[in-house]
Design a protein around this motif. Structure first.
Motif, PDB file in Angstrom:
ATOM      1  N   GLN A  97       0.794  -1.233   0.000  1.00  0.00           N
ATOM      2  CA  GLN A  97       0.000   0.000   0.000  1.00  0.00           C
ATOM      3  C   GLN A  97       0.823   1.278   0.000  1.00  0.00           C
ATOM      4  O   GLN A  97       0.379   2.304  -0.517  1.00  0.00           O
ATOM      5  N   ALA A  98       2.026   1.220   0.510  1.00  0.00           N
ATOM      6  CA  ALA A  98       2.820   2.446   0.580  1.00  0.00           C
ATOM      7  C   ALA A  98       2.980   3.069  -0.812  1.00  0.00           C
ATOM      8  O   ALA A  98       2.887   4.283  -0.969  1.00  0.00           O
TER       9      ALA A  98
ATOM     10  N   ASP B 186      -6.174   0.930  -2.207  1.00  0.00           N
ATOM     11  CA  ASP B 186      -7.229   1.178  -3.207  1.00  0.00           C
ATOM     12  C   ASP B 186      -6.703   1.007  -4.640  1.00  0.00           C
ATOM     13  O   ASP B 186      -7.446   1.183  -5.602  1.00  0.00           O
ATOM     14  N   GLY B 187      -5.426   0.662  -4.758  1.00  0.00           N
ATOM     15  CA  GLY B 187      -4.874   0.425  -6.089  1.00  0.00           C
ATOM     16  C   GLY B 187      -4.574   1.691  -6.865  1.00  0.00           C
ATOM     17  O   GLY B 187      -4.221   1.635  -8.043  1.00  0.00           O
TER      18      GLY B 187
ATOM     19  N   PRO C 226       2.820   2.248 -10.646  1.00  0.00           N
ATOM     20  CA  PRO C 226       1.604   2.230 -11.461  1.00  0.00           C
ATOM     21  C   PRO C 226       0.334   2.053 -10.620  1.00  0.00           C
ATOM     22  O   PRO C 226       0.373   1.446  -9.549  1.00  0.00           O
ATOM     23  N   ASN C 227      -0.766   2.592 -11.153  1.00  0.00           N
ATOM     24  CA  ASN C 227      -2.070   2.252 -10.590  1.00  0.00           C
ATOM     25  C   ASN C 227      -2.298   0.769 -10.856  1.00  0.00           C
ATOM     26  O   ASN C 227      -1.925   0.272 -11.919  1.00  0.00           O
TER      27      ASN C 227
ATOM     28  N   HIS D  58      -7.190  -6.636  -9.076  1.00  0.00           N
ATOM     29  CA  HIS D  58      -8.103  -6.666 -10.244  1.00  0.00           C
ATOM     30  C   HIS D  58      -9.528  -6.333  -9.803  1.00  0.00           C
ATOM     31  O   HIS D  58     -10.299  -5.715 -10.536  1.00  0.00           O
ATOM     32  N   SER D  59      -9.863  -6.752  -8.575  1.00  0.00           N
ATOM     33  CA  SER D  59     -11.248  -6.590  -8.099  1.00  0.00           C
ATOM     34  C   SER D  59     -11.597  -5.140  -7.773  1.00  0.00           C
ATOM     35  O   SER D  59     -12.773  -4.816  -7.596  1.00  0.00           O
ATOM     36  N   LEU D  60     -10.581  -4.281  -7.700  1.00  0.00           N
ATOM     37  CA  LEU D  60     -10.849  -2.895  -7.304  1.00  0.00           C
ATOM     38  C   LEU D  60     -11.290  -2.066  -8.508  1.00  0.00           C
ATOM     39  O   LEU D  60     -10.856  -2.327  -9.633  1.00  0.00           O
TER      40      LEU D  60
END
Lengths: 80, 80
Positions: free
Chosen positions: A14-15, A20-21, A29-30, A76-78
């Motif tokens: 997450q850093a 949240d991607g 990258p996002n 992928h689910s986000l």
């Protein structure tokens, strides 16, 4: 793959990538909504060294195949 | 960078990445809204060979630095 296990593992990501991607750094990258196959390949390539990045080559070392599958499913689910 | 020039150049990318930046192939990543710095680095890495991919290593060969900057700006400008 187990999305919730992926979410737990993503605490390590997450850093730079965010839970949240959405990338927190210009270099990172996002990941939200990214293709699972692409994410699995990217993580494996960092693990084998086929793809090199100082940070990623380090953080992927301890990841198992299951971790990789779960992380890919989670991001992928986000929704981007 | 010139987003509209990037869009014109993206005609070569649409088969896999789409003009909308939504991937058309499981192996190809979504690019819509991706970080510009990340996209520029990825394209340059494919060009220098620091990063290898059969398709990408071929299509980036003729791209100039300006093309790369414009493509990155174009795909970044799209909403995922």
């Amino acid at each position: 793959a187990d999305v919730s296990a992926g979410r737990a593992k993503a605490v390590q990501c997450q850093a730079c990538h965010g839970l949240d991607g959405i990338s927190k750094l210009p270099e990172a990258p996002n990941l939200a909504g990214q293709n699972e196959d692409y994410l699995v390949k990217a993580l494996n390539d960092f693990k084998t060294g086929a793809r090199k990045n100082e940070m990623m080559s380090t953080v992927v070392k301890p990841l198992s195949d299951a971790d990789i599958a779960n992380l890919a499913a989670y991001y992928h689910s986000l929704h981007p």
